[in-house]
Design an enzyme around this catalytic site. Structure first.
Site, short mmCIF file in Angstrom:
data_model
loop_
_atom_site.label_atom_id
_atom_site.label_comp_id
_atom_site.label_asym_id
_atom_site.label_seq_id
_atom_site.Cartn_x
_atom_site.Cartn_y
_atom_site.Cartn_z
CG ASP A 1 38.30 42.72 37.11
OD1 ASP A 1 36.27 42.17 37.70
OD2 ASP A 1 38.04 43.20 38.31
CG ASN B 1 39.75 44.88 30.83
OD1 ASN B 1 38.62 45.50 31.21
ND2 ASN B 1 40.92 44.25 31.74
CB THR C 1 38.68 50.27 36.32
OG1 THR C 1 38.31 49.13 35.61
CG2 THR C 1 37.39 51.51 36.38
CE LYS D 1 43.04 54.13 39.71
NZ LYS D 1 44.27 54.32 40.50
#
Ligand code: NAP
Length: 267
Positions: free
Chosen positions: A45, A126, A165, A169
């Site tokens: 990612d 993100n 996520t 998170k």
């Protein structure tokens, strides 16, 4: 089909990148570093974050595809050994349209950073974080131009749904399905006692809302936009809102978000 490939730089990812170029040449794809239609990220990612920021000025014209060289990721649908299958599907899609990829579009975070030295705009895939470099951050958080709270603590994280996520998170934020156009505010170790008080819960703001974070003392701060770090000592404020543009991912087969969540975190 005009394509470009970015890899993480480890041996497996570099080998896969070469394999992709060979397969792509067989199918008549054209390597194009300037205006690709498809950008393939091979790695993790983190590699997708690099790919996104490399093509930040061409986001509306590009669809991203992720190949993971570890486990399946949030931005990567394909395993290393599935590369030939992926190229076949990409080829059929570009020739006959029989296996057209589903283009999914996900929300991004727009940032306007106001410093004494000038104003700067960024887009995050993100999240954005603001953290203290010398101790407790003191910052005023406004929502829709109304003072919401005075924050004291390690920092503040504002994430997108697909970023929910990641860092978010770890901060106890909610995982948000990426069809929900929202940004999330999560605290990083806020100080809460009889004197200092913050909300303490993560907040979700819809796309027509915005939040401003004002620096409320002379302080050295670390601002992060995804993997990019910026040190500042002259911050005035940061405005965060859901961006007008979205990022596109080409899905050549279904891989629902909640399946990703289950595979990544529960196994
Ligand atoms: P890194 O520290 O090398 O990697 C951070 C980890 O976050 C990697 O395992 C990465 O997965 C994973 N990741 C990235 N985006 C994700 C997403 N949307 N959902 C789930 N996991 C995700 O840093 P990096 O590779 O340059 O990536 C920067 C990102 O690291 C930041 O955007 C931030 O979200 C995250 N981060 C997390 C924490 C934390 O959780 N405490 C602290 C700092 C930064 P891959 O292994 O597949 O690349």
């Amino acid at each position: 089909m005009r394509y470009y490939v970015l890899d993480r730089g480890d041996q497996l990812s570099v080998d896969l990148s070469e394999q992709f170029h060979k397969l792509a040449a067989k199918h008549g794809f054209r390597l194009d570093a300037e205006s690709p239609e498809i950008v393939v990220s091979i790695g993790g990612d983190g590699t997708m974050l690099h790919a996104f920021h490399t093509f930040i000025d061409h986001i509306p014209d590009i669809a991203f595809v992720g190949v993971h060289t570890g486990h399946l990721g949030f931005y990567a649908d394909w395993q290393a050994d599935e590369l030939p299958q992926l190229v076949e599907l990409m080829s059929s899609a570009s020739k006959s349209g029989s296996v057209r990829p589903r283009i999914v579009k996900y929300p991004l975070l727009e940032l306007e950073i106001h410093r004494k030295s000038g104003n700067f705009s960024y887009i995050a895939l993100n999240e954005f974080t603001l953290k203290g470099m010398d101790g407790t951050v003191v910052a005023q958080v406004d929502i829709n131009d109304q003072t919401f709270e005075m924050f004291r603590g390690d920092g503040i994280c504002i994430s997108t749904p697909t970023g929910s996520t990641a860092y978010n998170k770890s901060l106890g934020g909610a995982m948000v399905h990426p069809t929900i156009e929202a940004l999330q505010i999560a605290e990083i170790a806020s100080i809460n006692n009889r004197v200092f008080r913050t909300m303490g819960s993560p907040l979700l703001l819809p796309k027509h809302h915005h939040t401003d974070i004002f620096s409320r003392k002379e302080q050295r701060l670390l601002l992060t936009i995804d993997h990019v770090n910026i040190q500042v000592d002259d911050l005035i404020s940061v405005r965060c809102q859901v961006a007008k543009e979205k990022v596109s991912f080409a899905r050549y087969r279904p891989f629902p978000f909640w399946n990703r969540v289950r595979e990544a975190f529960l196994g």
